[in-house]
Design an enzyme around this catalytic site. Structure first.
Site, PDB file in Angstrom:
ATOM      1  N   ARG A   1     -13.423  -2.170   8.672  1.00  0.00           N
ATOM      2  CA  ARG A   1     -12.150  -3.444   8.025  1.00  0.00           C
ATOM      3  C   ARG A   1     -12.681  -4.761   7.767  1.00  0.00           C
ATOM      4  O   ARG A   1     -12.520  -5.606   7.763  1.00  0.00           O
ATOM      5  CB  ARG A   1     -11.431  -3.251   9.545  1.00  0.00           C
ATOM      6  CG  ARG A   1     -10.428  -2.167   9.205  1.00  0.00           C
ATOM      7  CD  ARG A   1      -9.015  -2.666   9.695  1.00  0.00           C
ATOM      8  NE  ARG A   1      -9.999  -1.694  11.647  1.00  0.00           N
ATOM      9  CZ  ARG A   1      -8.987  -1.654  12.907  1.00  0.00           C
ATOM     10  NH1 ARG A   1      -7.431  -2.374  12.217  1.00  0.00           N
ATOM     11  NH2 ARG A   1      -9.794  -2.244  13.841  1.00  0.00           N
TER      12      ARG A   1
ATOM     13  N   GLY B   1     -27.642   1.300  29.798  1.00  0.00           N
ATOM     14  CA  GLY B   1     -26.721   1.374  28.737  1.00  0.00           C
ATOM     15  C   GLY B   1     -27.248   1.815  28.012  1.00  0.00           C
ATOM     16  O   GLY B   1     -26.558   2.204  26.310  1.00  0.00           O
TER      17      GLY B   1
ATOM     18  N   ASP C   1       4.209   1.060   5.166  1.00  0.00           N
ATOM     19  CA  ASP C   1       3.904   0.280   4.311  1.00  0.00           C
ATOM     20  C   ASP C   1       3.639   0.949   2.806  1.00  0.00           C
ATOM     21  O   ASP C   1       3.215   2.273   2.863  1.00  0.00           O
ATOM     22  CB  ASP C   1       3.371  -0.810   4.627  1.00  0.00           C
ATOM     23  CG  ASP C   1       1.733  -0.530   4.449  1.00  0.00           C
ATOM     24  OD1 ASP C   1       1.067   0.618   3.951  1.00  0.00           O
ATOM     25  OD2 ASP C   1       0.832  -0.712   5.379  1.00  0.00           O
TER      26      ASP C   1
ATOM     27  N   LYS D   1       9.649  -3.925   4.567  1.00  0.00           N
ATOM     28  CA  LYS D   1      10.090  -4.802   5.569  1.00  0.00           C
ATOM     29  C   LYS D   1      11.202  -5.709   5.018  1.00  0.00           C
ATOM     30  O   LYS D   1      10.767  -6.009   3.872  1.00  0.00           O
ATOM     31  CB  LYS D   1       8.818  -5.540   5.880  1.00  0.00           C
ATOM     32  CG  LYS D   1       8.467  -4.774   7.119  1.00  0.00           C
ATOM     33  CD  LYS D   1       7.748  -6.547   7.216  1.00  0.00           C
ATOM     34  CE  LYS D   1       6.173  -5.543   8.115  1.00  0.00           C
ATOM     35  NZ  LYS D   1       5.211  -6.100   8.899  1.00  0.00           N
TER      36      LYS D   1
END
Ligand code: R5P
Length: 300
Positions: free
Chosen positions: A105, A49, A175, A198
């Site tokens: 993140r 790998g 959102d 929401k």
């Protein structure tokens, strides 16, 4: 093994694009946009790998643009290996383009003992580059982790350009925080935009509706920066269809599609689109024009 092709010399004779294996499509597209050379590389994986990289083109005294997404993790090591291989050639300057910045993140410390991995990655990337370009970074703080010049570009104008041929009625953000992005896409189209809100009706029922718009009979496109599990888009689509939307598409910069999200998404949504920051069957929109524009002051 992958051996990239070499383009004919164009206006960017002294500019070479080096594509990592995670960003071949974008590397090709960028070289075409810039009229630059595509460097010959040999990139492969050993049976365990580990990666092998070799740059066959002579990059001495050249302006080099290295393109590699840092997701999943093996592509990070491949980027570092390519950066070192480029540096060995003693180029004039190096710009590293990270189309999808993995770990974006992980940009905050929530508990003591944690680290900001997004910053750690920045510190490593800038060791062997003169400047950096990132695309639709999830956390606006990320460029500040670089001490070298770092530009953040948006693929939203390109998404808008692509959608022109299909004439959607409205662009929706999932959102309020994503409303600006929806606005950029809708500007290219000259159509309405709004964000979903929401509302909790009771302990079990949450309704998601556009804040100011009735979607009955409309063709809408939900635009997000990342689609990961697809949960946000699938829930929003179900609600929009229940409210009478005629067609619901989803478009994003980064199609991560974790945990087998794509088949679930394609079942729920009429069409899923993404850019080539992450390469998949949905990545039909190239961010090359946005990256080329950001490169203009630096290289040409
Ligand atoms: C959230 O801040 C992001 O902009 C996306 O809405 C989110 O990452 C989407 O995640 P998922 O596809 O897992 O719902």
């Amino acid at each position: 093994m992958f051996i990239s092709s070499h383009s004919d010399n164009g206006p960017g004779d002294n500019v070479f694009v080096v594509s990592g294996s995670a960003s071949r499509h974008l590397g090709d597209s960028l070289a075409k946009h810039l009229g630059a050379n595509l460097a010959q590389t040999e990139i492969r994986r050993f049976p365990d790998g580990e990666c092998y990289v070799r740059i066959a083109s002579d990059l001495h005294d050249q302006d080099v643009i290295l393109v590699q997404t840092t997701y999943p993790d093996p592509n990070i090591i491949e980027l570092f290996a390519l950066q070192e291989a480029v540096k060995e050639a003693k180029p004039k300057q190096v710009t590293t383009v990270v189309p999808y910045y993995g770990y974006a993140r992980q940009d905050k410390i929530f508990k003591s003992g944690e680290t900001i991995v997004a910053r750690n990655l920045a510190r490593h990337i800038e060791l062997t580059t003169d400047q950096v370009i990132l695309v639709d970074i999830h956390a606006p703080t990320i460029p500040s982790h670089f001490t070298k010049p770092c530009k953040a570009v948006s693929s939203m104008p390109q998404i808008g350009e692509y959608l022109k041929a299909f004439s959607p009625d409205a662009i929706l953000a999932p959102d309020k925080g994503a409303l600006e992005r929806a606005g950029i896409v809708s500007k290219a189209l000259g159509c309405q935009f709004d964000n979903l809100e929401k509302t909790r009706l009771d302990g079990e029922t949450v309704v998601m509706k556009p804040k100011n718009m009735d979607v009955k009979g409309k063709f809408v496109v939900i635009v997000d920066d990342i689609i990961a599990t697809g949960g946000t888009i699938i829930k929003a689509t179900e609600q929009l269809k229940a409210q009478g939307a005629r067609q619901v598409w989803a478009a994003c910069a980064h199609g991560l599609y974790t945990g087998g999200a794509l088949p679930k998404l394609t079942k729920a949504v009429d069409r899923v689109l993404s850019t080539d920051t992450l390469e998949s069957e949905t990545s039909v929109i190239t961010v090359a024009p946005a990256v080329a524009k950001a490169l203009k002051d630096w290289i040409l």
